[in-house]
Write a protein that holds these residues in place. Sequence first.
Motif, PDB file in Angstrom:
ATOM      1  N   ASP A 190      59.359  18.972  40.162  1.00 48.05           N
ATOM      2  CA  ASP A 190      58.019  17.931  40.852  1.00 48.05           C
ATOM      3  C   ASP A 190      57.536  18.722  41.510  1.00 48.05           C
ATOM      4  N   GLU A 191      58.132  19.994  42.870  1.00 49.46           N
ATOM      5  CA  GLU A 191      57.658  20.687  43.839  1.00 49.46           C
ATOM      6  C   GLU A 191      56.803  21.917  43.551  1.00 49.46           C
ATOM      7  N   ALA A 192      58.061  22.528  42.381  1.00 48.02           N
ATOM      8  CA  ALA A 192      56.244  23.206  41.438  1.00 48.02           C
ATOM      9  C   ALA A 192      55.184  22.501  40.632  1.00 48.02           C
ATOM     10  N   VAL A 193      55.094  21.323  40.374  1.00 47.47           N
ATOM     11  CA  VAL A 193      54.296  21.058  39.678  1.00 47.47           C
ATOM     12  C   VAL A 193      53.017  20.546  40.900  1.00 47.47           C
ATOM     13  N   GLU A 194      53.496  20.504  41.924  1.00 49.44           N
ATOM     14  CA  GLU A 194      52.674  20.254  43.444  1.00 49.44           C
ATOM     15  C   GLU A 194      52.282  21.063  43.829  1.00 49.44           C
ATOM     16  N   PHE A 195      53.360  22.146  44.174  1.00 46.23           N
ATOM     17  CA  PHE A 195      52.457  23.439  44.194  1.00 46.23           C
ATOM     18  C   PHE A 195      51.456  23.660  43.659  1.00 46.23           C
ATOM     19  N   ALA A 196      51.585  24.274  42.120  1.00 48.61           N
ATOM     20  CA  ALA A 196      50.168  24.727  41.520  1.00 48.61           C
ATOM     21  C   ALA A 196      49.007  23.438  41.779  1.00 48.61           C
ATOM     22  N   ARG A 197      49.430  22.617  41.629  1.00 45.19           N
ATOM     23  CA  ARG A 197      47.978  21.339  41.796  1.00 45.19           C
ATOM     24  C   ARG A 197      47.106  21.710  42.495  1.00 45.19           C
ATOM     25  N   GLU A 198      48.314  22.140  44.000  1.00 44.65           N
ATOM     26  CA  GLU A 198      47.576  22.029  45.235  1.00 44.65           C
ATOM     27  C   GLU A 198      47.116  23.706  45.713  1.00 44.65           C
ATOM     28  N   SER A 199      47.788  24.298  44.919  1.00 35.99           N
ATOM     29  CA  SER A 199      46.709  26.037  44.417  1.00 35.99           C
ATOM     30  C   SER A 199      45.191  26.355  44.088  1.00 35.99           C
ATOM     31  N   THR A 200      44.938  27.031  45.017  1.00 42.59           N
ATOM     32  CA  THR A 200      43.477  27.415  43.929  1.00 42.59           C
ATOM     33  C   THR A 200      43.260  28.256  43.153  1.00 42.59           C
ATOM     34  N   PHE A 201      41.921  28.104  42.617  1.00 38.71           N
ATOM     35  CA  PHE A 201      41.983  29.177  41.677  1.00 38.71           C
ATOM     36  C   PHE A 201      41.595  30.314  41.813  1.00 38.71           C
ATOM     37  N   PRO A 202      41.688  31.339  41.224  1.00 35.46           N
ATOM     38  CA  PRO A 202      41.058  32.936  41.542  1.00 35.46           C
ATOM     39  C   PRO A 202      39.559  32.614  41.438  1.00 35.46           C
ATOM     40  N   ALA A 203      39.035  33.266  43.200  1.00 33.43           N
ATOM     41  CA  ALA A 203      37.352  34.147  43.328  1.00 33.43           C
ATOM     42  C   ALA A 203      36.984  34.158  42.275  1.00 33.43           C
ATOM     43  N   GLU A 204      35.647  34.354  41.176  1.00 33.79           N
ATOM     44  CA  GLU A 204      34.866  34.248  40.753  1.00 33.79           C
ATOM     45  C   GLU A 204      35.399  35.856  40.520  1.00 33.79           C
ATOM     46  N   GLU A 205      34.498  36.696  42.092  1.00 34.07           N
ATOM     47  CA  GLU A 205      34.469  37.955  42.208  1.00 34.07           C
ATOM     48  C   GLU A 205      35.582  39.122  42.057  1.00 34.07           C
ATOM     49  N   THR A 206      36.863  38.359  41.608  1.00 31.21           N
ATOM     50  CA  THR A 206      38.283  38.945  41.502  1.00 31.21           C
ATOM     51  C   THR A 206      38.418  38.736  39.828  1.00 31.21           C
ATOM     52  N   ALA A 207      37.352  38.975  38.897  1.00 31.21           N
ATOM     53  CA  ALA A 207      38.023  37.818  37.241  1.00 31.21           C
ATOM     54  C   ALA A 207      38.637  39.736  37.176  1.00 31.21           C
ATOM     55  N   PHE A 208      38.115  40.743  37.386  1.00 28.85           N
ATOM     56  CA  PHE A 208      38.261  42.407  36.839  1.00 28.85           C
ATOM     57  C   PHE A 208      39.857  43.116  37.469  1.00 28.85           C
ATOM     58  N   GLU A 209      39.787  41.857  38.399  1.00 26.74           N
ATOM     59  CA  GLU A 209      40.369  43.127  39.055  1.00 26.74           C
ATOM     60  C   GLU A 209      41.945  43.281  38.316  1.00 26.74           C
ATOM     61  N   GLY A 210      42.770  43.709  37.972  1.00 23.84           N
ATOM     62  CA  GLY A 210      43.975  44.283  37.662  1.00 23.84           C
ATOM     63  C   GLY A 210      43.706  44.062  36.084  1.00 23.84           C
ATOM     64  N   VAL A 211      42.972  44.482  36.047  1.00 21.94           N
ATOM     65  CA  VAL A 211      42.003  44.739  34.269  1.00 21.94           C
ATOM     66  C   VAL A 211      42.404  46.258  33.843  1.00 21.94           C
ATOM     67  N   TYR A 212      41.290  47.047  35.044  1.00 22.03           N
ATOM     68  CA  TYR A 212      41.254  48.366  34.654  1.00 22.03           C
ATOM     69  C   TYR A 212      42.815  48.830  36.138  1.00 22.03           C
ATOM     70  N   THR A 213      42.566  49.642  36.185  1.00 21.14           N
ATOM     71  CA  THR A 213      43.277  50.848  36.985  1.00 21.14           C
ATOM     72  C   THR A 213      42.544  51.590  38.306  1.00 21.14           C
ATOM     73  N   GLU A 214      40.936  51.297  37.980  1.00 23.82           N
ATOM     74  CA  GLU A 214      40.245  51.929  39.101  1.00 23.82           C
ATOM     75  C   GLU A 214      39.678  50.143  38.644  1.00 23.82           C
ATOM     76  N   GLU A 215      38.976  49.749  40.276  1.00 27.52           N
ATOM     77  CA  GLU A 215      38.089  48.554  40.840  1.00 27.52           C
ATOM     78  C   GLU A 215      36.671  49.248  39.740  1.00 27.52           C
ATOM     79  N   LEU A 216      36.573  48.030  38.931  1.00 27.98           N
ATOM     80  CA  LEU A 216      35.227  48.477  38.509  1.00 27.98           C
ATOM     81  C   LEU A 216      33.857  47.617  39.933  1.00 27.98           C
TER      82      LEU A 216
END
Length: 326
Positions: A300-326
């Motif tokens: 229940d705590e985990a679900v609450e933690f997840a619900r209260e967390s925010t979605f990642p920002a749109e500008e981070t969409a490609f972070e972690g996809v490639y070894t070099e930042e686009l």
Amino acid sequence: MPEAVEEYPELLAEQLKEMILIREFETQVSSLFEANELPGFVHLYIGQEAVGVGACSAIDDEDYITSTHRGHGHAIAKGLDPDRMMAELFGKETGYCGGKSGSMHIADVDKGMLGANGIVGAGPTLAVGAGLSIRQRQSDAVCLSFFGEGAMAEGSVHEAMNLAGVLDLPVVFICENNQYGEMTPAANQHHVDGFATRGETYGMPTEMVDGMVVQDVYEATAEAVERARSGDGPSLLVCETYRYHGHYEGDPTRYRTDEELEQWQARDPIESLETTLLDAGTVDEDNVEAMREGATDRIDEAVEFARESTFPAEETAFEGVYTEEL
């Protein structure tokens, strides 16, 4: 069974607690998916808890595992945080992969969890890489590689077992035969029974294990891990188990009967261990009830933690996809 209760009663009680936690996590994920709160597919581990818990009980924090698309149970058994796992399923930035991986790619290298994997049969090749790294670093760690029986027909699995044998790498291959590859019975997908011949073909010790009995999985894994740490190379364990839910949530499971499901549920790994420990006096009804309430509160705590967390920002969409930042 009686010998195990006498030899390591505290470990069995801890294994029961961990399996109950995994069952609760998966049960709540099923409900959340049905309520349309989770994006993407989820593949649940309910029914197979004894394999993940039994195997991971036999390794240490510095050891590694690779997983499958059905990896929530493996991750919890390896010690990952249910908060961050649930957040990942919700697609939130507090998740293990920043909310970008979903259910099938949860990873935590610091914890030795090298990743769930949406590609059938890919995990064993990663395990061979981990085994080679262990060898090069002159570490005494080992890597457990979980995969399903459907992956037994994948070339990558055969390449991985062959190379691990050639190099005597510290890898334990753990095939979870849950009887179905997607919607097709294992017997209709493979020309041999039992899969033991696959390990024997590559000259590695192989054992068929009752995957519904946690202590059987633990003891077989501990023996294989000891061989690996001693430099005696890889082993294959084939754990016979069963998934209670379909291949994916929403799967109507028309390819199997209710009677077949009930037969396997009659040997439920959690209920069986609970009965054994109650009969032996290792735990009492209050202990078991506390485990169940504790698991419910924790998830229940985990679900609450997840619900209260925010979605990642749109500008981070490609972070972690490639070894070099686009």
